[in-house]
Every structure is written in C-alpha cells, then in structure tokens.
Write a protein that holds these residues in place. Sequence first.
Motif, mmCIF file in Angstrom:
data_model
loop_
_atom_site.group_PDB
_atom_site.id
_atom_site.type_symbol
_atom_site.label_atom_id
_atom_site.label_comp_id
_atom_site.label_asym_id
_atom_site.label_seq_id
_atom_site.Cartn_x
_atom_site.Cartn_y
_atom_site.Cartn_z
ATOM 1 N N ALA A 108 -11.335 6.193 -2.982
ATOM 2 C CA ALA A 108 -9.946 6.287 -2.511
ATOM 3 C C ALA A 108 -9.447 4.939 -2.019
ATOM 4 C CB ALA A 108 -9.842 7.329 -1.398
ATOM 5 N N GLY A 109 -10.265 4.215 -1.257
ATOM 6 C CA GLY A 109 -9.864 2.904 -0.783
ATOM 7 C C GLY A 109 -9.715 1.901 -1.908
ATOM 8 N N THR A 110 -10.616 1.966 -2.887
ATOM 9 C CA THR A 110 -10.519 1.061 -4.039
ATOM 10 C C THR A 110 -9.248 1.311 -4.839
ATOM 11 O OG1 THR A 110 -12.942 1.005 -4.182
ATOM 12 C CG2 THR A 110 -11.709 0.254 -6.106
ATOM 13 N N ALA A 111 -8.866 2.571 -4.980
ATOM 14 C CA ALA A 111 -7.628 2.903 -5.695
ATOM 15 C C ALA A 111 -6.404 2.348 -4.963
ATOM 16 C CB ALA A 111 -7.508 4.414 -5.849
ATOM 17 N N LYS A 112 -6.444 2.394 -3.623
ATOM 18 C CA LYS A 112 -5.324 1.852 -2.848
ATOM 19 C C LYS A 112 -5.238 0.341 -3.006
ATOM 20 C CE LYS A 112 -2.035 3.091 0.001
ATOM 21 N NZ LYS A 112 -1.011 4.093 -0.374
ATOM 22 N N ILE A 113 -6.375 -0.357 -2.982
ATOM 23 C CA ILE A 113 -6.384 -1.811 -3.167
ATOM 24 C C ILE A 113 -5.903 -2.167 -4.571
ATOM 25 C CG2 ILE A 113 -7.886 -3.837 -3.295
ATOM 26 C CD1 ILE A 113 -9.554 -2.671 -1.087
ATOM 27 N N THR A 114 -6.282 -1.351 -5.565
ATOM 28 C CA THR A 114 -5.806 -1.576 -6.930
ATOM 29 C C THR A 114 -4.293 -1.460 -7.017
ATOM 30 O OG1 THR A 114 -7.887 -0.702 -7.810
ATOM 31 C CG2 THR A 114 -6.017 -0.804 -9.314
ATOM 32 N N GLN A 115 -3.728 -0.504 -6.262
ATOM 33 C CA GLN A 115 -2.268 -0.349 -6.249
ATOM 34 C C GLN A 115 -1.603 -1.569 -5.624
ATOM 35 O OE1 GLN A 115 -1.113 2.230 -7.792
ATOM 36 N NE2 GLN A 115 1.076 1.991 -7.417
ATOM 37 N N TYR A 116 -2.179 -2.081 -4.537
ATOM 38 C CA TYR A 116 -1.638 -3.303 -3.928
ATOM 39 C C TYR A 116 -1.723 -4.476 -4.909
ATOM 40 C CZ TYR A 116 -1.864 -0.848 0.561
ATOM 41 O OH TYR A 116 -1.686 0.044 1.587
ATOM 42 N N THR A 117 -2.809 -4.516 -5.681
ATOM 43 C CA THR A 117 -2.975 -5.588 -6.668
ATOM 44 C C THR A 117 -1.877 -5.529 -7.726
ATOM 45 O OG1 THR A 117 -5.376 -5.497 -6.328
ATOM 46 C CG2 THR A 117 -4.590 -6.644 -8.281
ATOM 47 N N ARG A 118 -1.516 -4.342 -8.139
ATOM 48 C CA ARG A 118 -0.437 -4.194 -9.136
ATOM 49 C C ARG A 118 0.884 -4.706 -8.592
ATOM 50 N NH1 ARG A 118 -2.039 2.036 -10.520
ATOM 51 N NH2 ARG A 118 -3.920 1.614 -11.761
#
Length: 439
Positions: A108-118
């Motif tokens: 879940a945290g990795t998915a949130k960081i991926t969204q910030y990266t986008r």
Amino acid sequence: MSTVFVRVFKTPGLRKKILFTLGILLLYRLGQNVPVPGVDYRSVTRCVEEGVGNGGLFGLINTFSGGALLELTIFALGITPYITASIILQLLTVVIPRLEALKKEGHAGTAKITQYTRYLTLGLAVLQGAALVAKAQSGGLFPTCQVRAQIVPDTSIFQTSVMVITMTAGTAVVMWLGELITDRGIGNGMSILMFTSLAASFPTNLWGIKKSGKILSGWGEFALVIAVGLCMVCLVVFVEQAQRRIPVQYAKRMIGRRSYGGTSTYIPLKVNQAGVVPVIFASSLLSIPGLIDLGGHSKSGWAQWIATNLARGDQPIHWTLYFLLIVFFAFFYVAISFTPKDVADNMKKHGGFIPGIRAGRPTADYLGYVLNRITWPGALYLGLIALVPTAALVLFNGSNFPFGGTSILIIVSVGLETVKQIESQLQQRNYEGFLSRTP
C-alpha cells in the motif's frame, strides 16, 4: 542459450507476454517518430542530418529518448522525467519521515509513492518540455544549423502551450506503456523502454562513423568502435556481477517443539552498488549552468566561460568536474540507499551475526567499513567508463560514439535483469507443471 529460447516460445503464457512486450515496443518506437504539432519536420531533419545537435542535458535526454528529443517528436522527453522523479522520491524518502513511513507499509505504501512519482513526473515533463521548446524557438537546440530559425515558425503563446502539452501527454503515455509491460509483459517495463531507446540509435551512429572514417573507407574506424564496444560490454558485465559476499549465520532457536534458524547465508555487496544513478546526476548537474542562457546569445564574460569550458565536452575542466561529480554521487547514493545500522539491527533482531563480529554497533561499523572499501573501485569505474564518449569525441572528430558509458551500463544491466526474469518465469512455469502432475 538456443535451447532456452526454444523453451520460452514453446511456453504459451511466456510467449504471449513476449509478443505483447514487442507490440508495446513497436508502438513506442512509432511515437518516437511522430513530430509535435507546429514543428517544421524538414528543417529538423536537415539539422539532425548535419549532426550539430546540442549537448549537455539535452544531449543526455536525447540519448535516453532514442534520438526523439532533437527531432521534437511527441515522445521527445521519453522516460527521462520519470527517471528523475523516481530518483528524487528515493532521495526524499530518507529526508521526509512521511515517505519513509510509507515505504515501510509494504504494498500500500509503495503504491502511494508510485502515485507521487507519477505526479512529479508530469511536473518535470512540463518544465523540461518548456525548456526544450524555448531552446528550439531561439535556435539554441542546433546552434550552427542554417535553418534553425525555421524549426518552430510560430512562436506564439498558444502554439508554445500546445507543444508543451503534447510533450507532457507523450510522457504520460510512455509511463502507461511501461506499466503495461510491467503488469502484462515480461516485467521491468521502464527499464526495457530505456533499453529500446538506447539500442535504437546504435545502427545510425555506427554507420555515421563508417561514413566519416578515413581508414579503409571507414571500415577501420568501424571495426575499432566494435572492438571497443565489445571490450566495454565485457568490462561492464564483469564489474556489474562482482560482489563482496559477507557471511551471516543465524543462531538455532527452539520454539515449542520446532527448531528454527541455524542456517548460513550472506549479504551481497555489489562493487557498483550505485548503478548508473551517479552518471545521470553528474550529467544533469553539470549541464544546469548552460541552461541559464537558453538562447545562447549572451556576450557576458561568465556566459562565454561557461559555453567554452562547461558546455563543451572536449574541455579538460568539463572532464575533471564530470569525473569528480560521478565519484561524489556514487558515495552519496550508496550512503542513502544502504544503511549499515538498519541491516545490523535487523540481523540482531532475527538472531543473525557475522562470524567474528559482535552483533549491534560493531556489525554496523564493519559493514560500513567494507562498503566504503568496495565503493571506491566502483566509483572510479563509473567515472572512467563515463569518459569514454568524451575521449571518442576527440578521437573521431565529433562523431557520436554509440557505445557510451551510460548507454553500455544501462543496456547490459537491463539485459541481464531481463534474462534473469525470463529464466525465473520459465522455471516457475516448469515447477507449476510438475506440481500439477503430482497426484
């Protein structure tokens, strides 16, 4: 090797993933040849054929985009904004506690960081697209081309906005294609797109060296470049696979009637622990002063000094700063990506220890000592191999040397990782078939 390829295409699921990946790569290469609206394609083609493109940061982005940047296509920025955003988020994870907490939350945290990266990728794409369009409109993208002023005939705000929005949308599509390869293809999507962009420019650059050569009608220089490229590939494979294995033993524990632990393993510390990140950082930082004067028309003393000593890759000051920045960022990135204290605490928590080293602080000090010792040859290796294109620039009178240090590092690393992924998927497929036949 041939047997492995036969087995891969005989496996229906893996064959489907490979064909899907090839289809995405074909679509990606097609987008790299579609010009942005408002660009005079004939003028761009003429300037590109003359080989008078801009170096520095735009030269780096052009390498990662497979030559699409200097041609001002819809995929001109390629995946460079995504790479930069990923590196920035990775660095901020160490500084911002919120991001560090998200990293420890798992999927879940990795998915949130991926969204910030986008989101950060799109912001960087707008900035880089605006800088590229301004450079093209002022003629600074091709400084010595006679038709550089005709590349973007319409310099109105509306046309400029359309070009920047188109390039930003192209970056978003590239991100989507990379994620499709990761989810439905063979995996490692962004790296494979980068691999495709770098490999796509090899044939053109090789043929350009042959046409401009003088030994045996250019075939002498052609053979020399191929030999140097093969030597570099062998060197990169050797160093990228080199690692220092620190043995770790886990104490045997009894929980109820079951015995746990008592196993031996190791911590693999790679010689090139930082990968290609220091080269990207150094190239980007060294080219920032040259972006201050986008038009390239300033007559001030400091601007002339920057244009002479920093913007040109054949100057000793540029070589020295480039090498020193690579060494610095190699140590910097290793320091923030690998924390000996955290590794030592995890080992102590699970009953692990290095033979001859006490658990806790002594283990962290020992890991830091070993890491610093092996980072020195890795940093020097990165600095030397990154200077190969600079030496070739002087040797071949400005020709675009195809086997650059950054290109070889990325291509070999991605190739090795992709082969490992295909082998693991093939092995998993065989295991599944074996288990399905078990009564």
